[in-house]
Design a protein around this motif. Structure first.
Motif, PDB file in Angstrom:
ATOM      1  N   GLY A 478       0.819  -1.207   0.000  1.00 56.94           N
ATOM      2  CA  GLY A 478       0.000   0.000   0.000  1.00 56.94           C
ATOM      3  C   GLY A 478       0.850   1.253   0.000  1.00 56.94           C
ATOM      4  O   GLY A 478       1.772   1.410  -0.814  1.00 56.94           O
ATOM      5  N   GLU A 479       0.580   2.156   0.932  1.00 54.61           N
ATOM      6  CA  GLU A 479       1.332   3.403   1.055  1.00 54.61           C
ATOM      7  C   GLU A 479       2.333   3.360   2.202  1.00 54.61           C
ATOM      8  O   GLU A 479       2.834   4.394   2.642  1.00 54.61           O
ATOM      9  N   SER A 480       2.643   2.167   2.709  1.00 54.52           N
ATOM     10  CA  SER A 480       3.598   2.067   3.807  1.00 54.52           C
ATOM     11  C   SER A 480       4.970   2.546   3.362  1.00 54.52           C
ATOM     12  O   SER A 480       5.325   2.488   2.184  1.00 54.52           O
ATOM     13  N   LEU A 481       5.750   3.037   4.303  1.00 54.42           N
ATOM     14  CA  LEU A 481       7.076   3.602   4.028  1.00 54.42           C
ATOM     15  C   LEU A 481       8.114   3.002   4.975  1.00 54.42           C
ATOM     16  O   LEU A 481       7.793   2.634   6.116  1.00 54.42           O
ATOM     17  N   PRO A 482       9.370   2.940   4.548  1.00 54.13           N
ATOM     18  CA  PRO A 482      10.439   2.578   5.481  1.00 54.13           C
ATOM     19  C   PRO A 482      10.565   3.646   6.569  1.00 54.13           C
ATOM     20  O   PRO A 482      10.338   4.841   6.318  1.00 54.13           O
ATOM     21  N   GLU A 483      10.934   3.253   7.755  1.00 57.47           N
ATOM     22  CA  GLU A 483      11.064   4.192   8.870  1.00 57.47           C
ATOM     23  C   GLU A 483      12.011   5.354   8.561  1.00 57.47           C
ATOM     24  O   GLU A 483      11.734   6.492   8.974  1.00 57.47           O
TER      25      GLU A 483
END
Length: 771
Positions: A478-483
């Motif tokens: 989805g729209e998840s991102l790396p920290e």
């Protein structure tokens, strides 16, 4: 090529199945982080094997790693930023909407109440430590030092003792179990918990070799204990009495290593006087063990050609846990089994997972409610609910929780639920919808550990140490991102750093490879000298500049250049022995390139045994054996009496089993056995209570109660019970699966010095469920 492919993946197609490809990665479930070879098809793991090319695990794998598909793909995965609504539901919002409002609220709290109003919990799981380098920058932006982590409810007693013995809390010991003639396993079950290289293979080698001896100290006849030459089935909570008695036997019989102690240690005369005064027979009786067996073990350990001690949470989360950490180290120090093959040793490290914060230095802030000091820069979770509910103006008002689920994993779940509901701002950064996330004002979705470049800082080997940078295997969900992207965006929106660094970007892009990034590092140093405040944000600056020149996705690893440069400077000879080439200016960059390029991991240094003494941080390179606080507690043991209780059983909470792990496994179907997380109970105790195998029972402590399933186990001592950790999640908004065991534990049932919870010594009442 599918949307999740990279060019490297396309080049590693499975020869029998063109729709599948084979990749190298590592397990993320425990500190061993064993290397894996995985087959990927249609965005899923279809086969997981040990990677024989991995420099440490060399093809080893346990049954838990083979189930990692249940971590990567499940119904609780987060895909979009979420904002909590007034009715408790969550609404999907954009990243800019979420971050803009979070920043507005953070800055308002900082300006009105100061940095003491903000705290951070977590910041990297078992194999998610690159993200931790970025998340800690937020503390600097908020002018706060309050970091709470799981390590601080497990290992800070060990860190504190290391600081006093070796001169710095970052000094960390390891054990050479593979080459020891005599091994003491105290409060640990490596067959299930691992923690040593290739645990089950190593245990088998120990068991089969008649020239070697394995001793296990454990209240339960564990899987490891069943393989041991000697099992001391100790009474729970009495480990300090046993180890003190063993040390006294060793010194009384002149089995200590006088030459080693004279050459390398201070304070032995003071320690010896106290050890000689220990009433050995009384202490062994308190541990409920045969005196002859304890004497045999003490003599065998002291007279072995080489011997080591391996410990874990069994003695680090029970009565006298800080004293236990002191005494177990004395066992190998007093006998000279340190700084040698087959003994215990210090080791190097690349990622700075912990720091140094000696409480005798007033510069380290104490908490408002408990006046608790940090150990290794970390504050204990046991006090956090009180610090939030503190009535003063200096209470904690805002928090970030990253890659952690303290509502289930910290002591006293009810206290955490109550306290988190009172925060003015709670932001959770995680891969999944956790029990903690349900209390958040904002939930920020992180890419999974296989959707980004990542690494673990648990590089604990000596003399040969290795590092494994895992490459991304999938596109973020989805729209998840790396920290690193999440926290860098936060810093930019807070005005702490600009969005662009044109000079540094150009130097990084144009500098020739052979120069080893010397020009870039020089320019970076000059920029940070002119802007000292930016020094706190070097990770994000490297990410935004040098990161653009690295392979696709590898930008998150850019801060490793600074760490490899420092590592090569400190351990130059060891890095050269590992085969890395370069001069004083370029060796660190050569190590950095090797880490980036070698997908199975790389050996980063090979030390000599004598290098151990270079890792001792006292100015004289000697070990200070006489720690006043520990000697005082050791003296007090003889007069200790345990108060009476209405809770006749001792629960050892958090047992490691075949199919439990940390909280990142949320899908219950991953478990092949023990779906309910049963409470193990001795058959004779169960019969007395009228309970049968599979029956429902009530387990009640002074804090709370649980209904549990009973499993009969004659490997337990009478009067004890065990429950596993890693259960209790509300998967897919369902009812809890298995025990939420921290509904039984208490915040104040803990070590008085470190506030480490006594999870392995919880007095409980057990009875049949009414009706």
């Amino acid at each position: 090529m599918s949307h999740s492919d990279s060019p490297q993946q396309a080049a590693s197609r499975h020869p029998q199945n063109p729709d599948a490809h084979v990749e190298k990665t590592a397990c993320i479930l425990c500190s061993r982080n064993c290397g894996l070879t995985v087959t990927i098809e249609d965005g899923k793991f279809t086969r997981i094997r040990g990677d024989e090319a991995h420099p440490v695990s060399k093809g080893y794998i346990c049954q838990k790693a083979a189930r990692l598909e249940y971590y990567q793909n499940h119904a609780d995965r987060l895909q979009y930023p979420l904002q909590r609504q007034a009715d408790g539901s969550f609404k999907r919002v954009s990243w800019d909407e979420a971050l803009d409002d979070i920043v507005r609220r953070l800055l308002a709290i900082r300006e009105q109440h100061g940095g003491q109003a903000f705290a951070f919990y977590g910041g990297g799981g078992q194999g998610n430590h690159l993200g931790g380098m970025y998340s800690q920058q937020l503390l600097k932006a908020m002018r706060s030092r309050f970091v709470y982590t799981s390590l601080a409810q497990e290992k800070t007693g060990d860190f504190w003792v290391n600081g006093r013995l070796f001169g710095h809390q970052t000094c960390h010991t390891t054990e050479d179990v593979e080459h020891a003639d005599y091994v003491l396993f105290i409060g640990t079950n490596p067959y299930q918990a691992h923690g040593i290289p290739n645990a089950r293979d190593t245990l088998r080698d120990l068991q089969k070799n008649p020239q070697r001896t394995m001793v296990v100290v454990d209240p339960r006849r564990s899987e490891t204990a069943k393989q041991a030459d000697i099992h001391l089935q100790i009474k729970p909570g009495t480990d300090a009495f046993l180890m003190a008695a063993m040390l006294s036997i060793i010194v009384r019989e002149g089995l200590h290593d006088r030459e080693f102690l004279a050459q390398h240690c201070n304070g032995f005369a003071e320690l010896e006087k106290q050890l000689l005064a220990i009433p050995v027979a009384d202490y062994v009786q308190r541990a409920d063990l045969p005196l002859a067996e304890v004497e045999k073990v003490a003599r065998g350990f002291a007279t072995a050609a080489n011997a080591c001690v391996r410990i874990d949470l069994g003695i680090q989360q029970t009565l006298h846990c800080t004293l236990n950490s002191y005494l177990e180290k004395l066992l190998y120090l007093v006998t000279g089994n340190f700084g040698k093959r087959g003994g215990n040793n210090l080791h190097t490290f690349l990622l700075p997972l912990i720091g140094h914060s000696d409480e005798r230095n007033p510069k380290y802030p104490r908490t408002a409610r408990h006046q608790m000091f940090p150990i290794s820069g970390l504050y204990p979770p046991n006090i956090l609910p009180d610090e939030i509910e503190h009535a003063g103006e200096d209470r904690i008002r805002a928090m970030f929780v990253d890659s952690s689920n303290p509502v289930l994993t910290a002591a006293d779940t009810a206290a955490y639920e109550r306290a988190f509901s009172k925060l003015e701002l709670l932001v959770v950064v995680d891969v999944a919808m956790t029990e903690t996330a349900r209390f958040a004002h904002y939930i920020l979705p992180a890419a999974s550990q296989f959707e980004k470049w990542e690494a673990t800082g648990f590089n604990l080997e000596f003399p040969e140490n290795a590092f494994h940078l895992r490459h991304a295997l999938f596109a973020p969900l989805g729209e998840s991102l790396p920290e690193p992207e999440i926290y860098t965006r936060l810093l930019e929106k807070m005005g702490e750093i600009p969005a662009r660094f044109p000079l540094l970007e150009n130097i990084a892009r144009l500098e020739p490879c052979f120069s080893g990034h010397v020009l870039f590092l020089g320019a970076l140093g000059a920029v940070l000298s002119r802007k000292p405040r930016w020094q706190h944000y070097a990770a994000s600056i490297l990410y935004r500049t040098l990161g653009k020149t690295l392979p696709t996705g590898a930008a998150v690893a850019a801060p490793l250049l600074g760490l490899t440069t420092l590592y090569a400077k400190r351990h130059r000879a060891a890095v050269l022995r590992a085969g890395h080439k370069g001069n004083k200016l370029t060796l660190g960059a050569a190590l950095f390139r090797a880490i980036i390029q070698r997908r199975a991991g790389t050996v980063m240094s090979i030390n000599t045994w004598d290098d151990t003494w270079k890792l001792v941080r006292h100015p004289d390179r000697r070990i200070d054996l006489a720690i006043p606080e520990m000697l005082q507690e050791l003296r007090a043991l003889s007069s200790e009496t345990l108060p009476g209780t209405d809770y006749p059983f001792i629960l050892m909470a958090g047992e490691r089993r075949s199919y439990n792990a940390n909280q990142i496994y949320r899908q219950p179907a991953w478990r092949k056995v023990d779906r309910d997380g049963a409470m193990r109970l001795h058959p004779e105790d169960a019969a007395t209570l009228g309970l049968s195998d599979g029956a429902q029972a009530l387990c009640r402590s002074a804090t709370g109660e649980l209904q549990v399933t009973v499993a009969l186990d004659d490997n337990l001592r009478r009067g004890t019970a065990t429950l596993p950790h890693g259960y209790g999640q509300r998967f897919a908004d369902g009812e809890p699966t298995g025990p939420q065991l921290n509904r039984l534990t208490a915040s104040d049932h803990c070590d008085p010095l470190t506030r480490t919870p006594y999870h392995k010594y919880v007095p409980v009442f057990i009875g049949a469920v009414a009706g």
